[in-house]
Design a protein around this motif. Structure first.
Motif, PDB file in Angstrom:
ATOM      1  N   PHE A   1       0.277  -1.910  -0.240  1.00  0.00           N
ATOM      2  CA  PHE A   1       0.007   0.010  -0.032  1.00  0.00           C
ATOM      3  C   PHE A   1       0.936   1.547   0.332  1.00  0.00           C
ATOM      4  O   PHE A   1       0.233   2.058  -0.142  1.00  0.00           O
ATOM      5  CB  PHE A   1      -0.522  -0.097   1.182  1.00  0.00           C
TER       6      PHE A   1
ATOM      7  N   ILE B   1     -13.723  -2.616  -1.062  1.00  0.00           N
ATOM      8  CA  ILE B   1     -12.749  -1.059  -0.519  1.00  0.00           C
ATOM      9  C   ILE B   1     -14.159  -0.265  -0.956  1.00  0.00           C
ATOM     10  O   ILE B   1     -14.497  -0.002  -2.102  1.00  0.00           O
ATOM     11  CB  ILE B   1     -11.753  -0.841  -1.892  1.00  0.00           C
TER      12      ILE B   1
ATOM     13  N   ASP C   1     -14.396   3.655  -0.682  1.00  0.00           N
ATOM     14  CA  ASP C   1     -13.259   4.863  -0.480  1.00  0.00           C
ATOM     15  C   ASP C   1     -14.473   6.218  -0.056  1.00  0.00           C
ATOM     16  O   ASP C   1     -15.075   6.595  -1.705  1.00  0.00           O
ATOM     17  CB  ASP C   1     -12.133   4.716  -1.313  1.00  0.00           C
TER      18      ASP C   1
ATOM     19  N   LYS D   1      -9.769   5.658  -8.762  1.00  0.00           N
ATOM     20  CA  LYS D   1      -9.727   3.892  -8.840  1.00  0.00           C
ATOM     21  C   LYS D   1      -9.109   2.998  -9.459  1.00  0.00           C
ATOM     22  O   LYS D   1      -8.451   1.284  -8.916  1.00  0.00           O
ATOM     23  CB  LYS D   1     -11.225   4.018  -9.540  1.00  0.00           C
TER      24      LYS D   1
ATOM     25  N   TRP E   1      -6.694   2.339  -6.897  1.00  0.00           N
ATOM     26  CA  TRP E   1      -6.420   0.717  -5.899  1.00  0.00           C
ATOM     27  C   TRP E   1      -6.079   0.178  -6.878  1.00  0.00           C
ATOM     28  O   TRP E   1      -5.720  -0.807  -6.479  1.00  0.00           O
ATOM     29  CB  TRP E   1      -7.968   1.294  -5.886  1.00  0.00           C
TER      30      TRP E   1
ATOM     31  N   GLN F   1      -2.726  -0.642  -6.478  1.00  0.00           N
ATOM     32  CA  GLN F   1      -2.469  -0.634  -5.500  1.00  0.00           C
ATOM     33  C   GLN F   1      -2.708  -2.462  -5.398  1.00  0.00           C
ATOM     34  O   GLN F   1      -2.068  -3.312  -4.659  1.00  0.00           O
ATOM     35  CB  GLN F   1      -2.654  -0.063  -3.967  1.00  0.00           C
TER      36      GLN F   1
END
Length: 127
Positions: free
Chosen positions: A34, A97, A99, A110, A113, A116
């Protein structure tokens, strides 16, 4: 300050929920995918990317299920949450997720993410 919108993403991850939880809830786990480095003192987590630091407070967690953080600099009620969902029929494990981002930043958020999580999958050997 413009209002942030909630958005959600789901990623199927080949991992046990217990192992996945270690990667989303511990500084050592989070620093694998992360951020470059993660330190925690109590409920306060410091995330480090390229030498810059961002601090998030742990709002709540449930072992093996989810963890929710709030960035310290956010003055609204936004947060980000990583929730582990196990399909009752197939036993597939997904990371859900949740957020917040401003309307014009949602696509970028997006994508971030997605990148990640792709690192997370590599770390877990599930890519």
């Amino acid at each position: 300050m413009s209002k942030k919108n909630n958005y959600e993403l789901e990623f199927v991850i080949q991992s046990s929920p217990q192992m996945l939880y270690q990667y989303i809830s511990t500084p050592s786990g989070l620093s694998e995918w992360f951020a470059d480095n993660v330190n925690s003192r109590g409920e306060k987590f410091t995330f480090i990317w390229d030498g810059s630091e961002e601090v998030a407070n742990l709002l709540k967690k449930k072992s093996g299920e989810f963890i929710r953080f709030k960035w310290e600099e956010d003055e609204d009620d936004s947060y980000f949450e990583m929730r582990i969902i196990v399909d009752e029929i197939t036993s597939d494990v997904s990371l859900f997720i949740s957020d917040f981002a401003e309307e014009d930043e949602i696509d970028e958020a997006k994508m971030l993410w997605t990148n990640q999580i792709s690192s997370l999958k590599q770390v877990l050997g599930s890519a």
